[in-house]
Design a protein around this motif. Structure first.
Motif, PDB file in Angstrom:
ATOM      1  N   LEU A  59       0.842  -1.192   0.000  1.00  0.00           N
ATOM      2  CA  LEU A  59       0.000   0.000   0.000  1.00  0.00           C
ATOM      3  C   LEU A  59       0.881   1.247   0.000  1.00  0.00           C
ATOM      4  O   LEU A  59       1.952   1.228   0.594  1.00  0.00           O
ATOM      5  CB  LEU A  59      -0.888   0.010   1.244  1.00  0.00           C
ATOM      6  CG  LEU A  59      -1.976  -1.048   1.324  1.00  0.00           C
ATOM      7  CD1 LEU A  59      -2.494  -1.130   2.743  1.00  0.00           C
ATOM      8  CD2 LEU A  59      -3.092  -0.722   0.371  1.00  0.00           C
ATOM      9  N   ASP A  61       2.365   4.727   1.173  1.00  0.00           N
ATOM     10  CA  ASP A  61       2.571   5.342   2.488  1.00  0.00           C
ATOM     11  C   ASP A  61       2.618   4.329   3.617  1.00  0.00           C
ATOM     12  O   ASP A  61       2.449   4.685   4.771  1.00  0.00           O
ATOM     13  CB  ASP A  61       1.462   6.359   2.843  1.00  0.00           C
ATOM     14  CG  ASP A  61       1.361   7.437   1.782  1.00  0.00           C
ATOM     15  OD1 ASP A  61       0.243   7.848   1.472  1.00  0.00           O
ATOM     16  OD2 ASP A  61       2.426   7.828   1.267  1.00  0.00           O
ATOM     17  N   ALA A  62       2.821   3.095   3.294  1.00  0.00           N
ATOM     18  CA  ALA A  62       2.835   2.118   4.390  1.00  0.00           C
ATOM     19  C   ALA A  62       4.228   2.036   4.994  1.00  0.00           C
ATOM     20  O   ALA A  62       5.215   2.277   4.310  1.00  0.00           O
ATOM     21  CB  ALA A  62       2.429   0.754   3.866  1.00  0.00           C
ATOM     22  N   GLN A 145       0.662   5.482  10.098  1.00  0.00           N
ATOM     23  CA  GLN A 145       1.281   4.217   9.716  1.00  0.00           C
ATOM     24  C   GLN A 145       0.487   3.035  10.242  1.00  0.00           C
ATOM     25  O   GLN A 145       0.438   1.973   9.625  1.00  0.00           O
ATOM     26  CB  GLN A 145       2.715   4.144  10.254  1.00  0.00           C
ATOM     27  CG  GLN A 145       3.673   4.992   9.475  1.00  0.00           C
ATOM     28  CD  GLN A 145       5.076   4.884  10.038  1.00  0.00           C
ATOM     29  OE1 GLN A 145       5.254   4.863  11.263  1.00  0.00           O
ATOM     30  NE2 GLN A 145       6.047   4.785   9.180  1.00  0.00           N
ATOM     31  N   GLU A 147      -2.638   2.677  10.405  1.00  0.00           N
ATOM     32  CA  GLU A 147      -3.732   2.361   9.471  1.00  0.00           C
ATOM     33  C   GLU A 147      -3.222   1.521   8.310  1.00  0.00           C
ATOM     34  O   GLU A 147      -3.909   0.648   7.812  1.00  0.00           O
ATOM     35  CB  GLU A 147      -4.293   3.665   8.888  1.00  0.00           C
ATOM     36  CG  GLU A 147      -5.143   4.448   9.845  1.00  0.00           C
ATOM     37  CD  GLU A 147      -6.532   3.854   9.982  1.00  0.00           C
ATOM     38  OE1 GLU A 147      -7.005   3.737  11.117  1.00  0.00           O
ATOM     39  OE2 GLU A 147      -7.109   3.468   8.954  1.00  0.00           O
ATOM     40  N   LYS A 148      -2.020   1.876   7.839  1.00  0.00           N
ATOM     41  CA  LYS A 148      -1.530   1.282   6.603  1.00  0.00           C
ATOM     42  C   LYS A 148      -0.621   0.093   6.842  1.00  0.00           C
ATOM     43  O   LYS A 148      -0.140  -0.507   5.902  1.00  0.00           O
ATOM     44  CB  LYS A 148      -0.736   2.339   5.808  1.00  0.00           C
ATOM     45  CG  LYS A 148      -1.501   3.602   5.493  1.00  0.00           C
ATOM     46  CD  LYS A 148      -2.251   3.450   4.204  1.00  0.00           C
ATOM     47  CE  LYS A 148      -3.151   4.636   3.945  1.00  0.00           C
ATOM     48  NZ  LYS A 148      -2.545   5.700   3.184  1.00  0.00           N
ATOM     49  N   GLU A 150       1.079  -3.367   7.257  1.00  0.00           N
ATOM     50  CA  GLU A 150       0.686  -4.664   6.762  1.00  0.00           C
ATOM     51  C   GLU A 150       1.725  -5.716   7.115  1.00  0.00           C
ATOM     52  O   GLU A 150       2.865  -5.406   7.441  1.00  0.00           O
ATOM     53  CB  GLU A 150       0.435  -4.620   5.264  1.00  0.00           C
ATOM     54  CG  GLU A 150       1.586  -4.238   4.433  1.00  0.00           C
ATOM     55  CD  GLU A 150       1.207  -4.290   2.960  1.00  0.00           C
ATOM     56  OE1 GLU A 150       0.043  -4.026   2.622  1.00  0.00           O
ATOM     57  OE2 GLU A 150       2.078  -4.619   2.165  1.00  0.00           O
ATOM     58  N   ASN A 188      -4.099  -5.280   7.446  1.00  0.00           N
ATOM     59  CA  ASN A 188      -3.766  -5.721   6.095  1.00  0.00           C
ATOM     60  C   ASN A 188      -2.856  -6.923   6.164  1.00  0.00           C
ATOM     61  O   ASN A 188      -1.690  -6.830   6.527  1.00  0.00           O
ATOM     62  CB  ASN A 188      -3.057  -4.591   5.341  1.00  0.00           C
ATOM     63  CG  ASN A 188      -3.936  -3.371   5.247  1.00  0.00           C
ATOM     64  OD1 ASN A 188      -5.089  -3.457   4.864  1.00  0.00           O
ATOM     65  ND2 ASN A 188      -3.403  -2.228   5.638  1.00  0.00           N
TER      66      ASN A 188
END
Lengths: 198, 162
Positions: A59, A61-62, A145, A147-148, A150, A188
């Motif tokens: 993703l 900006d991860a 971070q 949120e994104k 994984e 994620n």
């Protein structure tokens, strides 16, 4: 069956109990037969694990992706797990084999159940260990971070699915404890390309 | 059963219970046979892995397909590979099996396309037995991501322990 009154008690309506009881028994049996105890089933969503290029795009900006590798032994049970190539869990398969031989000698059905219990305990212990690492990693991220974030799982082909689910559950969230609600962790989750069977 | 001879014309209507009970039995039998749990969603042969976190989704999933995959078994020294269950049918992942399940999934994808449902709205729920080989699950996911099928959202199902 029915006693027919010859004109005397035309006003009284007699309620026949026998057929009513029969119907009640029928309904009771019907509901007993159709009573099914269904456990709740829930889902863990995973994100486009295998794309046409065989590895999902990260993703935007991860934070840097975390890779958890799970190595399976002969029997499909987990023997080693690594976080970004650093081993954090080793389960001794050889030691287990000796224990299982002894258990099997003591009685077959008990041995199977004992084996299952041991692996259930190991599964829970592994899940807790992995979850602690995930929490440590997660707490070190900024809000955006988080949120994104994984996590990628690189899993042996013959690893039993139950272990993969322990890993996915460990990364996904922390279960509720006492007054604390369920704490969501990494949402994620993706898988690497499946390793070909040997 | 009903004696007609000598019957007086009564003012009240007598309802004979026998045919009414017979009809009730008929209805009960009818509903008992009608209520059978659809194999497309459930499939009791599969024992899902247990997880504390397995809660039913909060919002109702509108469009989904359910794929079941059972464990590999050993019968008389033969390894019986995992089978895939979809739409009430059984498939295996050997040569011909992979083709037939692809066809079945292509058909389903086409149905959704004809109904105007976008691919990214369809959730593929995978109910895999706890002792399935993870590679089989990954292969199944890969099949679903085939160009002609193109499902995007996947969910791995677990059971909440009692």
């Amino acid at each position: 069956m029915r006693v027919r009154n010859r004109g005397k008690n035309l006003e009284d309506v007699e309620l026949q109990m026998t057929p009513m009881i029969d119907i009640v028994f029928q309904l009771l049996i019907f509901f007993i037969m159709t009573f099914k105890i269904v456990s709740k089933e829930g889902d863990f969503t995973i994100r486009m694990p295998i794309a046409s290029s065989d590895v999902a795009e990260p993703l935007p900006d991860a934070p840097e992706s975390v890779k958890v590798s799970l190595i399976a032994g002969k029997n499909g049970q987990l023997i080693s797990a690594s976080w970004n190539d650093v081993n954090f869990e080793k389960i001794d398969e050889e030691g287990d084999a000796a224990v299982f031989q002894r258990l099997k000698k003591e009685g077959l059905t008990e041995a199977d159940q004992a084996i299952r219990d041991r692996y259930e305990k190991k599964g829970k212990a592994f899940e807790t260990k992995l979850r602690n690492k995930v929490i440590e990693y997660y707490n070190g991220l900024s809000e955006l971070q988080k949120e994104k974030a994984e996590i990628e799982f690189d899993v042996d082909y013959n690893l039993k699915y139950v272990w993969t689910m322990h890993a996915v559950a460990a990364a996904n969230a922390k279960p509720a404890e006492g007054d604390n609600p369920v704490k969501k962790l990494i949402g994620n989750i993706k898988f690497s390309r499946p390793r070909k069977k040997p | 059963m009903r004696m007609k001879k000598g019957r007086e014309f009564g003012k009240t209507a007598e309802a004979d219970m026998t045919p009414m009970i017979d009809m009730t039995f008929q209805l009960i039998a009818f509903f008992m046979i009608l209520i059978s749990f659809s194999k497309a969603e459930q499939n009791d042969a599969i024992k899902l892995p247990l997880s504390e976190l397995a809660n039913p989704p909060a919002d109702k999933i509108v469009k989904f397909i359910t794929l079941h995959i059972d464990r590999e078994t050993i019968k008389q020294d033969n390894v019986v590979k995992s089978k895939i269950y979809f739409g009430g049918r059984e498939f295996n992942l050997e040569e011909t099996g992979a083709k037939s399940i692809k066809l079945a999934l292509i058909q389903r994808a086409r149905v959704y396309a004809d109904d105007g449902v976008e691919k990214d709205k369809v959730l593929v729920i995978i109910r895999a037995d706890r002792y399935t080989q993870t590679g089989m699950v990954q292969e199944l996911i890969r099949i679903c991501k085939d160009k002609k099928i193109n499902f995007e959202k996947f969910a791995l199902r677990a059971r909440k322990p009692r």
